[in-house]
Scaffold this active site. Structure first.
Site, short mmCIF file in Angstrom:
data_model
loop_
_atom_site.label_atom_id
_atom_site.label_comp_id
_atom_site.label_asym_id
_atom_site.label_seq_id
_atom_site.Cartn_x
_atom_site.Cartn_y
_atom_site.Cartn_z
CB CYS A 175 77.53 38.80 32.53
SG CYS A 175 78.44 39.10 31.20
N1 LIG Z 1 78.83 45.04 34.12
C1 LIG Z 1 77.98 44.20 32.93
O1 LIG Z 1 79.18 43.68 32.17
C2 LIG Z 1 76.33 44.72 32.91
C3 LIG Z 1 75.52 45.08 33.67
N2 LIG Z 1 74.46 44.77 33.77
C4 LIG Z 1 74.29 45.37 34.37
O2 LIG Z 1 71.79 45.26 33.68
C5 LIG Z 1 71.72 46.52 33.83
C6 LIG Z 1 70.86 47.09 32.50
O3 LIG Z 1 71.59 47.38 31.89
P1 LIG Z 1 71.64 48.82 30.62
O4 LIG Z 1 71.04 47.71 29.77
O5 LIG Z 1 72.21 49.51 30.45
O6 LIG Z 1 70.40 49.71 31.60
P2 LIG Z 1 68.93 50.35 30.98
O7 LIG Z 1 67.44 49.29 30.81
O8 LIG Z 1 68.66 51.68 32.54
O9 LIG Z 1 69.24 50.83 29.78
C7 LIG Z 1 69.28 52.10 30.08
C8 LIG Z 1 69.58 53.54 28.65
O10 LIG Z 1 70.83 52.62 27.76
C9 LIG Z 1 70.08 52.36 26.68
N3 LIG Z 1 71.27 50.88 26.50
C10 LIG Z 1 71.51 49.65 27.18
N4 LIG Z 1 72.55 49.11 26.66
C11 LIG Z 1 72.73 50.21 25.58
C12 LIG Z 1 74.02 49.72 24.37
N5 LIG Z 1 74.04 48.66 24.61
N6 LIG Z 1 73.64 50.63 23.34
C13 LIG Z 1 73.09 51.94 23.57
N7 LIG Z 1 72.05 52.01 24.13
C14 LIG Z 1 72.38 51.06 25.68
C15 LIG Z 1 68.83 51.82 27.36
O11 LIG Z 1 68.23 51.71 26.14
P3 LIG Z 1 67.42 50.47 25.15
O12 LIG Z 1 67.54 49.41 26.11
O13 LIG Z 1 65.98 50.98 24.66
O14 LIG Z 1 69.31 50.04 24.07
C16 LIG Z 1 68.75 52.74 28.17
O15 LIG Z 1 68.05 54.20 27.98
C17 LIG Z 1 71.98 47.64 34.53
O16 LIG Z 1 72.06 47.40 36.52
C18 LIG Z 1 74.06 46.86 34.31
O17 LIG Z 1 74.52 47.41 35.29
C19 LIG Z 1 73.54 44.62 32.04
C20 LIG Z 1 74.98 44.48 31.51
C21 LIG Z 1 76.04 44.76 31.69
N1 LIG Z 2 76.47 41.40 31.38
C1 LIG Z 2 75.58 41.57 33.18
N2 LIG Z 2 76.43 41.69 33.53
C2 LIG Z 2 75.36 41.56 35.27
C3 LIG Z 2 74.26 41.60 35.18
N3 LIG Z 2 74.26 42.30 36.70
C4 LIG Z 2 74.78 42.32 37.01
N4 LIG Z 2 76.08 42.63 36.52
C5 LIG Z 2 78.02 42.65 36.35
O1 LIG Z 2 77.97 41.78 37.14
C6 LIG Z 2 78.56 42.19 38.27
C7 LIG Z 2 78.46 41.22 39.50
O2 LIG Z 2 79.46 39.82 39.24
P1 LIG Z 2 80.37 38.66 39.90
O3 LIG Z 2 81.05 37.92 39.72
O4 LIG Z 2 80.79 38.89 40.85
O5 LIG Z 2 79.20 38.19 39.66
C8 LIG Z 2 77.69 43.15 38.74
O6 LIG Z 2 78.22 44.35 40.04
C9 LIG Z 2 77.38 44.06 37.15
O7 LIG Z 2 78.52 44.55 37.21
C10 LIG Z 2 73.54 40.87 33.89
O8 LIG Z 2 72.38 40.67 33.91
N5 LIG Z 2 74.41 41.14 33.43
#
Ligand SMILES: NC(=O)C1=CN([C@@H]2O[C@H](COP(=O)(O)OP(=O)(O)OC[C@H]3O[C@@H](n4cnc5c(N)ncnc54)[C@H](OP(=O)(O)O)[C@@H]3O)[C@@H](O)[C@H]2O)C=CC1
Ligand SMILES: Nc1nc2c(ncn2[C@@H]2O[C@H](COP(=O)(O)O)[C@@H](O)[C@H]2O)c(=O)[nH]1
Length: 327
Positions: A175
């Site tokens: 991340c």
């Molecule tokens: N656990 C974590 O810390 C994180 C996990 N991830 C993982 O990465 C993958 C992609 O995630 P994600 O980008 O949300 O999925 P998507 O690309 O499917 O986005 C989902 C929707 O939410 C919108 N969106 C995403 N982020 C934001 C935001 N910060 N504010 C407002 N709207 C938002 C997107 O629009 P738009 O793209 O146009 O903004 C889209 O319409 C997932 O599997 C997620 O679990 C990603 C980052 C952090």
């Molecule tokens: N900010 C982001 N978080 C992400 C992304 N892809 C996955 N994840 C999150 O990380 C955990 C796994 O964490 P780990 O420490 O066990 O390796 C996963 O379950 C998601 O919630 C990303 O691209 N950006």
């Protein structure tokens, strides 16, 4: 907020042992009316789980959540798992086509036992609307919603109908959210888990930042029912990530779901790629996790996971990473 800490800052304090062997300790957990062998679920990421691993986990009474990055395969995946008498556990996003997908499942009379709404910033109307949509069309599915990092978010998603929430914004190994945006629970995930768990009335899945098997016990102590893990599950023989040879060693790729490698473009990138050492079979890791957790339960002075929830702890900043390594 007082008491901000992370996994490496905490040590759990042992109680008198009540078993003659660690094998007497039971690591099982119940979620969504089903019993699983471990309170652990591999991350729903494309380099961590595929259909073959999902099948192995379901057949062997482990919890799994299939990723959502090959959307066209999901309907037949549910059908095939259920035809084998197994449970189906899938992920969805929140875009328009995902609403249609839920309706397609309902039309085909397919109800996945578990549906996880998987987006980066889960405290949003987008997730609340999707929870309501799933509950309208597939009321029997157990809905896990996330990811969030505050008690307000946990309460709001629970009130919208979520059956469990997933906590963790940015603590993951691949991340870069904390660097790119300045936000998240990276560096204080365990304290954030405790904060959220105090507000929760339904199960919490702690997601990201687990670096050792001891961190699973710590998550349970601070309120998790289940722990989602990516990096510790990357690099197995079965892992879907590509294997390459680097400096004479075999390594496997592990990339973030919000990385350019997943997205196919450099837009809103919040994840990176790394290579992890090739490390044998998934089955061996699951067995080792079970044994380590049985040992945790014995140190807690009980026979079930519940005993871990009540142990005392101390905060010792950076207590365990003073050069120590498991191997
Ligand atoms: N656990 C974590 O810390 C994180 C996990 N991830 C993982 O990465 C993958 C992609 O995630 P994600 O980008 O949300 O999925 P998507 O690309 O499917 O986005 C989902 C929707 O939410 C919108 N969106 C995403 N982020 C934001 C935001 N910060 N504010 C407002 N709207 C938002 C997107 O629009 P738009 O793209 O146009 O903004 C889209 O319409 C997932 O599997 C997620 O679990 C990603 C980052 C952090
Ligand atoms: N900010 C982001 N978080 C992400 C992304 N892809 C996955 N994840 C999150 O990380 C955990 C796994 O964490 P780990 O420490 O066990 O390796 C996963 O379950 C998601 O919630 C990303 O691209 N950006």
């Amino acid at each position: 907020m007082e008491n901000v800490f992370d996994y490496e800052d905490i040590q759990l304090i042992p109680n008198k042992c009540v078993v003659n062997s660690r094998s007497e300790c039971d690591t099982s957990v119940t979620l969504g009316g089903r019993q699983f062998k471990l309170p652990v679920v591999p991350a729903n990421m494309q380099t961590i789980i595929d259909e073959k691993i999902a099948l192995y986990l379901a057949e062997n009474n482990y919890f799994y959540i299939m990723h959502r990055f090959e959307p066209e395969k999901r309907l037949s995946f549910v059908e095939e798992m259920q035809a084998k008498g197994l449970y189906a556990s899938i992920s969805v996003g929140v875009k328009e086509e995902e609403y249609q997908f839920i309706e397609e499942l309902a039309k085909a009379e397919l109800t996945p036992e578990f549906i996880t709404i998987d987006i980066a910033h889960g405290h949003s109307n987008a997730v609340i609307n999707m929870i309501k949509h799933i509950k309208k069309y597939l009321p029997e599915s157990f809905v896990i919603a996330g990811n969030v990092g505050t008690p307000e978010a946990v309460r709001e998603l629970e009130n919208a109908g979520a059956d469990a929430t997933k906590v963790g914004i940015g603590p993951g190994k691949v991340c870069i959210t904390k660097i790119k945006t300045g936000f998240g629970t990276g560096g204080w995930q365990l304290a954030a888990l405790r904060w959220c768990a105090k507000a929760a009335s339904k199960p919490i899945i702690a997601d990201g930042g687990i670096r050792t098997h001891g961190d699973i016990a710590k998550s349970i102590r601070f309120g998790a029912s289940m722990v989602m893990i990516g990096s510790l599950f990357a690099g197995h023989e079965e892992s879907p990530g590509e294997t390459i040879e680097k400096d004479g060693k075999f390594v496997k790729e592990y990339f973030g779901s919000a990385s350019e490698f997943q997205k196919g473009e450099k837009k809103n990138v919040e994840g990176k790629k790394m290579y992890v050492e090739h490390k044998g079979s998934l089955r061996d890791t699951l067995t080792e996790m079970e044994q380590d957790l049985q040992s945790s339960i014995s140190y807690a002075g009980g026979t079930t996971l519940d005993s871990i929830r009540h142990v005392d702890y101390v905060i010792v900043k950076n207590s365990i990473f003073n050069g120590d390594k498991v191997y």
